[in-house]
Design a protein around this motif. Sequence first.
Motif, short mmCIF file in Angstrom:
data_model
loop_
_atom_site.label_atom_id
_atom_site.label_comp_id
_atom_site.label_asym_id
_atom_site.label_seq_id
_atom_site.Cartn_x
_atom_site.Cartn_y
_atom_site.Cartn_z
N PHE A 1 -3.87 19.27 8.82
CA PHE A 1 -2.62 20.08 9.15
C PHE A 1 -1.72 20.50 8.15
CE2 PHE A 1 1.87 19.76 10.57
CZ PHE A 1 1.83 20.47 11.34
N ALA A 2 -1.34 21.58 8.36
CA ALA A 2 -0.28 22.35 7.62
C ALA A 2 -0.83 22.40 6.00
CB ALA A 2 0.97 21.58 7.56
N PRO A 3 -1.96 22.82 5.81
CA PRO A 3 -2.37 23.16 4.20
C PRO A 3 -1.28 24.20 3.65
CG PRO A 3 -3.72 24.30 5.81
CD PRO A 3 -2.88 23.64 6.66
N GLY A 4 -0.70 23.91 2.54
CA GLY A 4 0.44 24.71 1.82
C GLY A 4 1.54 23.90 1.93
N LEU A 5 2.02 23.44 3.48
CA LEU A 5 3.02 22.61 3.38
C LEU A 5 2.99 21.44 2.87
CD1 LEU A 5 5.78 22.70 5.16
CD2 LEU A 5 4.31 21.76 7.11
N LEU A 6 1.74 20.73 3.18
CA LEU A 6 1.55 19.39 2.43
C LEU A 6 0.14 19.52 1.78
CD1 LEU A 6 1.70 17.09 5.78
CD2 LEU A 6 3.27 17.35 3.82
N GLY A 7 0.37 18.91 0.46
CA GLY A 7 -1.01 18.79 -0.37
C GLY A 7 -2.06 18.34 0.19
N ASP A 8 -3.03 18.45 -0.37
CA ASP A 8 -4.51 17.97 0.01
C ASP A 8 -4.60 16.53 -0.50
OD1 ASP A 8 -6.91 17.64 1.65
OD2 ASP A 8 -7.87 18.57 -0.20
N VAL A 9 -4.23 16.48 -1.73
CA VAL A 9 -4.61 14.99 -2.46
C VAL A 9 -3.50 14.13 -2.12
CG1 VAL A 9 -4.50 14.15 -4.69
CG2 VAL A 9 -5.40 16.54 -4.30
N VAL A 10 -3.77 13.10 -1.51
CA VAL A 10 -2.92 11.92 -1.56
C VAL A 10 -3.18 10.89 -2.43
CG1 VAL A 10 -2.17 10.10 0.18
CG2 VAL A 10 -3.09 12.50 1.07
N LYS A 11 -2.11 10.48 -3.25
CA LYS A 11 -2.30 9.43 -4.42
C LYS A 11 -2.00 8.22 -3.73
CE LYS A 11 -1.52 12.62 -8.06
NZ LYS A 11 -0.90 12.95 -9.52
N ILE A 12 -2.79 7.30 -4.24
CA ILE A 12 -2.70 5.78 -3.55
C ILE A 12 -2.17 4.80 -4.74
CG2 ILE A 12 -3.99 4.00 -2.39
CD1 ILE A 12 -5.79 6.49 -1.38
N GLN A 13 -1.15 3.83 -4.42
CA GLN A 13 -1.07 2.89 -5.09
C GLN A 13 -1.01 1.58 -4.60
OE1 GLN A 13 2.22 3.03 -7.76
NE2 GLN A 13 2.15 1.05 -8.49
N ALA B 1 -4.34 -1.01 -8.11
CA ALA B 1 -5.24 -0.35 -7.71
C ALA B 1 -4.83 1.02 -7.59
CB ALA B 1 -6.37 -0.64 -6.95
N THR B 2 -5.46 2.31 -8.17
CA THR B 2 -4.89 3.38 -7.93
C THR B 2 -6.22 4.46 -7.83
OG1 THR B 2 -4.80 3.81 -10.40
CG2 THR B 2 -2.82 3.17 -9.27
N GLY B 3 -5.76 5.41 -6.98
CA GLY B 3 -6.74 6.46 -6.82
C GLY B 3 -6.43 7.55 -6.00
N VAL C 1 0.69 -1.20 -0.12
CA VAL C 1 0.15 -0.11 0.02
C VAL C 1 0.99 1.22 -0.11
CG1 VAL C 1 -1.73 1.33 1.48
CG2 VAL C 1 -1.94 -1.29 1.31
N ASN C 2 1.05 1.82 -1.30
CA ASN C 2 1.94 2.80 -1.37
C ASN C 2 1.15 4.39 -1.66
OD1 ASN C 2 4.45 1.20 -1.61
ND2 ASN C 2 3.40 0.43 -3.41
N PHE C 3 1.66 5.33 -1.19
CA PHE C 3 1.19 6.92 -1.51
C PHE C 3 2.16 7.72 -1.70
CE2 PHE C 3 2.48 6.79 3.07
CZ PHE C 3 2.98 7.94 3.05
N THR C 4 1.46 8.83 -2.14
CA THR C 4 2.49 9.98 -2.65
C THR C 4 1.65 11.26 -2.24
OG1 THR C 4 3.15 8.65 -4.74
CG2 THR C 4 3.64 11.08 -4.60
N ILE C 5 2.24 12.29 -1.83
CA ILE C 5 1.78 13.42 -1.32
C ILE C 5 2.73 14.77 -1.60
CG2 ILE C 5 2.63 13.37 1.05
CD1 ILE C 5 -0.15 14.65 1.85
N ARG C 6 2.29 15.69 -1.97
CA ARG C 6 3.04 16.96 -2.49
C ARG C 6 3.45 17.59 -0.78
NH1 ARG C 6 5.20 17.74 -7.32
NH2 ARG C 6 3.84 17.21 -8.86
#
Length: 185
Positions: free
Chosen positions: A162-174, A149-151, A28-33
């Motif tokens: 927490f910390a909008p602007g520091l961390l992105g709101d969208v978390v991509k899941i793979q 599966a991705t989303g 279960v992997n994720f990516t966040i800005r």
Amino acid sequence: MTNETITTPAALPLAPGVWALDPLHSAVNFTIRHLGIAKVRGRFNGVRAELYVGERIEDVRVSATIDLATIDTGNPDRDAHVRTSDLLDVAKRPTMDFRSSRIRGEGEDWTMEGELTIGEVTRPVTLAVEFGGLVDVPVDGSRHAGFEATGEIRRADFGLDFAPGLLGDVVKIQLDMQFVEPTSA
């Protein structure tokens, strides 16, 4: 249970029954800005899941529970911070749970709809699903099915803002998942 597989055109060729997760070959992997300019990648190492295959595609269900304390971004200090009440708050929200409600598609285009629960917040989630195929493992003769599966989800939808602007709101899941055919199939 019989040894028949689902063969309708809109179905996967899987034997009916409860397919267990192969945790050694699943992720279960994720990516966040971060700061809007870079990506932080990570994974959750504690995952339990099962795939229920019925006689019809409408009966197929997936359930998964992810232990949020098992986050691993490759940076132990960052992981410790993410576990605090600033972000995931694993003391109050130890798991993330997914329950599918519908799987549909044909050919190579499949989607899985369901509900994701983090803490006391449940939201709908749709994942694009790719069926990787079936293989008989020579070592023990078990049959494995592979899926990707991705989303994406939005942190704010789950109260994790927490910390909008520091961390992105969208978390991509793979999700890369292997399931093992029931032995009674």
